[in-house]
Design a protein around this motif. Sequence first.
Motif, PDB file in Angstrom:
ATOM      1  N   TYR A  26      18.804  68.585  54.989  1.00  0.00           N
ATOM      2  CA  TYR A  26      18.675  70.058  54.307  1.00  0.00           C
ATOM      3  C   TYR A  26      20.516  70.661  54.645  1.00  0.00           C
ATOM      4  O   TYR A  26      21.056  70.783  53.377  1.00  0.00           O
ATOM      5  CB  TYR A  26      17.959  71.006  55.432  1.00  0.00           C
ATOM      6  N   LEU A  27      21.190  70.306  55.436  1.00  0.00           N
ATOM      7  CA  LEU A  27      22.416  70.425  55.445  1.00  0.00           C
ATOM      8  C   LEU A  27      23.341  69.688  54.634  1.00  0.00           C
ATOM      9  O   LEU A  27      24.362  70.524  54.104  1.00  0.00           O
ATOM     10  CB  LEU A  27      23.200  70.305  56.837  1.00  0.00           C
ATOM     11  N   ALA A  28      23.220  68.309  54.307  1.00  0.00           N
ATOM     12  CA  ALA A  28      23.700  67.677  53.174  1.00  0.00           C
ATOM     13  C   ALA A  28      23.647  68.178  51.981  1.00  0.00           C
ATOM     14  O   ALA A  28      24.583  68.169  51.018  1.00  0.00           O
ATOM     15  CB  ALA A  28      23.064  66.049  53.290  1.00  0.00           C
ATOM     16  N   THR A  29      22.811  68.878  51.820  1.00  0.00           N
ATOM     17  CA  THR A  29      22.283  69.522  50.281  1.00  0.00           C
ATOM     18  C   THR A  29      22.824  71.008  50.238  1.00  0.00           C
ATOM     19  O   THR A  29      23.342  71.463  49.183  1.00  0.00           O
ATOM     20  CB  THR A  29      20.612  69.533  49.987  1.00  0.00           C
ATOM     21  N   TYR A  30      22.817  71.860  51.273  1.00  0.00           N
ATOM     22  CA  TYR A  30      22.898  73.219  51.078  1.00  0.00           C
ATOM     23  C   TYR A  30      24.071  73.487  52.043  1.00  0.00           C
ATOM     24  O   TYR A  30      24.558  74.770  51.826  1.00  0.00           O
ATOM     25  CB  TYR A  30      21.924  74.020  51.618  1.00  0.00           C
ATOM     26  N   SER A  31      24.954  72.808  52.610  1.00  0.00           N
ATOM     27  CA  SER A  31      26.130  73.230  53.454  1.00  0.00           C
ATOM     28  C   SER A  31      27.325  72.706  52.869  1.00  0.00           C
ATOM     29  O   SER A  31      27.013  71.819  52.093  1.00  0.00           O
ATOM     30  CB  SER A  31      25.977  72.959  54.920  1.00  0.00           C
ATOM     31  N   SER A  32      28.482  73.284  53.195  1.00  0.00           N
ATOM     32  CA  SER A  32      29.655  72.499  52.744  1.00  0.00           C
ATOM     33  C   SER A  32      30.422  71.999  54.068  1.00  0.00           C
ATOM     34  O   SER A  32      30.194  72.702  55.139  1.00  0.00           O
ATOM     35  CB  SER A  32      30.752  73.435  51.874  1.00  0.00           C
ATOM     36  N   ASN A  47      25.614  81.197  48.602  1.00  0.00           N
ATOM     37  CA  ASN A  47      24.463  80.206  48.584  1.00  0.00           C
ATOM     38  C   ASN A  47      24.275  79.851  46.965  1.00  0.00           C
ATOM     39  O   ASN A  47      23.668  79.120  46.491  1.00  0.00           O
ATOM     40  CB  ASN A  47      23.392  80.589  49.170  1.00  0.00           C
ATOM     41  N   TRP A  48      24.532  81.015  46.100  1.00  0.00           N
ATOM     42  CA  TRP A  48      24.446  80.794  44.759  1.00  0.00           C
ATOM     43  C   TRP A  48      25.274  80.312  43.776  1.00  0.00           C
ATOM     44  O   TRP A  48      25.369  80.283  42.617  1.00  0.00           O
ATOM     45  CB  TRP A  48      23.912  82.195  44.145  1.00  0.00           C
ATOM     46  N   MET A  49      26.583  79.700  44.348  1.00  0.00           N
ATOM     47  CA  MET A  49      27.622  79.288  43.682  1.00  0.00           C
ATOM     48  C   MET A  49      27.329  78.035  43.352  1.00  0.00           C
ATOM     49  O   MET A  49      27.011  77.284  44.396  1.00  0.00           O
ATOM     50  CB  MET A  49      28.739  79.459  44.243  1.00  0.00           C
ATOM     51  N   ASN A  50      27.268  77.401  42.104  1.00  0.00           N
ATOM     52  CA  ASN A  50      27.064  75.857  41.683  1.00  0.00           C
ATOM     53  C   ASN A  50      28.307  75.409  41.425  1.00  0.00           C
ATOM     54  O   ASN A  50      29.112  75.808  41.144  1.00  0.00           O
ATOM     55  CB  ASN A  50      25.975  76.117  40.758  1.00  0.00           C
ATOM     56  N   HIS A  51      27.950  74.069  41.319  1.00  0.00           N
ATOM     57  CA  HIS A  51      29.166  73.210  40.880  1.00  0.00           C
ATOM     58  C   HIS A  51      29.272  72.848  39.454  1.00  0.00           C
ATOM     59  O   HIS A  51      28.552  72.922  38.772  1.00  0.00           O
ATOM     60  CB  HIS A  51      28.804  71.861  41.518  1.00  0.00           C
ATOM     61  N   SER A  52      30.676  72.672  39.121  1.00  0.00           N
ATOM     62  CA  SER A  52      30.768  72.193  37.645  1.00  0.00           C
ATOM     63  C   SER A  52      32.130  71.595  37.705  1.00  0.00           C
ATOM     64  O   SER A  52      32.980  72.039  38.307  1.00  0.00           O
ATOM     65  CB  SER A  52      31.001  73.365  36.896  1.00  0.00           C
ATOM     66  N   ASP A  53      32.511  70.621  36.845  1.00  0.00           N
ATOM     67  CA  ASP A  53      33.580  70.144  36.502  1.00  0.00           C
ATOM     68  C   ASP A  53      34.571  70.839  35.810  1.00  0.00           C
ATOM     69  O   ASP A  53      35.971  70.693  35.826  1.00  0.00           O
ATOM     70  CB  ASP A  53      33.690  68.539  36.002  1.00  0.00           C
ATOM     71  N   GLU A  54      34.118  71.960  35.224  1.00  0.00           N
ATOM     72  CA  GLU A  54      34.706  72.822  34.446  1.00  0.00           C
ATOM     73  C   GLU A  54      34.310  74.169  34.790  1.00  0.00           C
ATOM     74  O   GLU A  54      33.716  75.112  34.338  1.00  0.00           O
ATOM     75  CB  GLU A  54      34.684  72.648  33.068  1.00  0.00           C
ATOM     76  N   SER A  77      30.670  85.912  31.270  1.00  0.00           N
ATOM     77  CA  SER A  77      29.790  86.845  30.592  1.00  0.00           C
ATOM     78  C   SER A  77      28.724  87.206  31.478  1.00  0.00           C
ATOM     79  O   SER A  77      28.254  86.689  32.490  1.00  0.00           O
ATOM     80  CB  SER A  77      29.173  86.003  29.299  1.00  0.00           C
ATOM     81  N   PRO A  78      28.039  88.388  31.239  1.00  0.00           N
ATOM     82  CA  PRO A  78      26.830  88.764  32.126  1.00  0.00           C
ATOM     83  C   PRO A  78      25.999  87.798  31.926  1.00  0.00           C
ATOM     84  O   PRO A  78      25.404  87.480  30.891  1.00  0.00           O
ATOM     85  CB  PRO A  78      26.406  90.223  31.408  1.00  0.00           C
ATOM     86  N   GLY A  79      25.126  87.559  33.023  1.00  0.00           N
ATOM     87  CA  GLY A  79      24.220  86.508  33.393  1.00  0.00           C
ATOM     88  C   GLY A  79      24.506  85.040  33.245  1.00  0.00           C
ATOM     89  O   GLY A  79      23.804  84.303  33.590  1.00  0.00           O
ATOM     90  N   GLU A  80      25.910  84.933  33.093  1.00  0.00           N
ATOM     91  CA  GLU A  80      26.370  83.529  33.140  1.00  0.00           C
ATOM     92  C   GLU A  80      26.413  83.056  34.446  1.00  0.00           C
ATOM     93  O   GLU A  80      26.700  83.514  35.469  1.00  0.00           O
ATOM     94  CB  GLU A  80      27.766  83.393  32.389  1.00  0.00           C
ATOM     95  N   GLU A  81      26.234  81.868  34.883  1.00  0.00           N
ATOM     96  CA  GLU A  81      26.121  80.933  35.991  1.00  0.00           C
ATOM     97  C   GLU A  81      27.634  81.110  36.698  1.00  0.00           C
ATOM     98  O   GLU A  81      28.575  80.743  36.009  1.00  0.00           O
ATOM     99  CB  GLU A  81      25.740  79.642  35.888  1.00  0.00           C
ATOM    100  N   LYS A  85      34.301  74.065  41.409  1.00  0.00           N
ATOM    101  CA  LYS A  85      34.395  72.827  41.583  1.00  0.00           C
ATOM    102  C   LYS A  85      34.623  72.390  43.034  1.00  0.00           C
ATOM    103  O   LYS A  85      35.547  72.570  43.704  1.00  0.00           O
ATOM    104  CB  LYS A  85      35.836  72.163  40.897  1.00  0.00           C
ATOM    105  N   TYR A  86      33.458  71.712  43.627  1.00  0.00           N
ATOM    106  CA  TYR A  86      33.216  71.612  45.001  1.00  0.00           C
ATOM    107  C   TYR A  86      34.410  70.911  45.520  1.00  0.00           C
ATOM    108  O   TYR A  86      34.951  71.252  46.915  1.00  0.00           O
ATOM    109  CB  TYR A  86      32.066  71.168  45.484  1.00  0.00           C
ATOM    110  N   SER A  87      34.934  69.980  44.796  1.00  0.00           N
ATOM    111  CA  SER A  87      36.062  69.017  45.511  1.00  0.00           C
ATOM    112  C   SER A  87      37.240  69.882  45.802  1.00  0.00           C
ATOM    113  O   SER A  87      38.076  69.061  46.444  1.00  0.00           O
ATOM    114  CB  SER A  87      36.083  67.826  44.606  1.00  0.00           C
ATOM    115  N   ASP A  88      37.219  71.044  45.312  1.00  0.00           N
ATOM    116  CA  ASP A  88      38.672  71.863  45.628  1.00  0.00           C
ATOM    117  C   ASP A  88      38.579  72.037  47.057  1.00  0.00           C
ATOM    118  O   ASP A  88      39.769  72.452  47.485  1.00  0.00           O
ATOM    119  CB  ASP A  88      38.643  73.126  44.790  1.00  0.00           C
TER     120      ASP A  88
END
Length: 105
Positions: A26-32, A47-54, A77-81, A85-88
């Motif tokens: 669980y922690l491997a998936t949801y923690s940093s 918890n709702w911040m997702n990863h992107s390379d851009e 934009s409104p409603g945009e995820e 970049k987690y590796s930052d």
Amino acid sequence: WKFLPGFDKRFTVEEVSSFPEIVKKYLATYSSFRRGKIYMLCGDNGNWMNHSDEPNCHSVAENDAIEMPVYALRDISPGEELTEKYSDYEDANDPNNILKDFAEK
């Protein structure tokens, strides 16, 4: 983002090493893993911040600060995820990260 005791959780490597395998998964998936020593589990908006390379956002983690300002890298934009970049701020290959083998691939 701001660390809220009782809502967000921080765990040391020593604490995590004693947890059952299901909790480690669980922690491997949801923690940093921060600064090679603390696992941070966010129970709030972080918890709702997702990863992107851009990504469209960037967090600034300084030392062991309990606050991490998040800045927009462009107009969002409104409603945009919201993405980062987690590796930052997290090195998945850090030798101190005892959960790297539990992370889902």
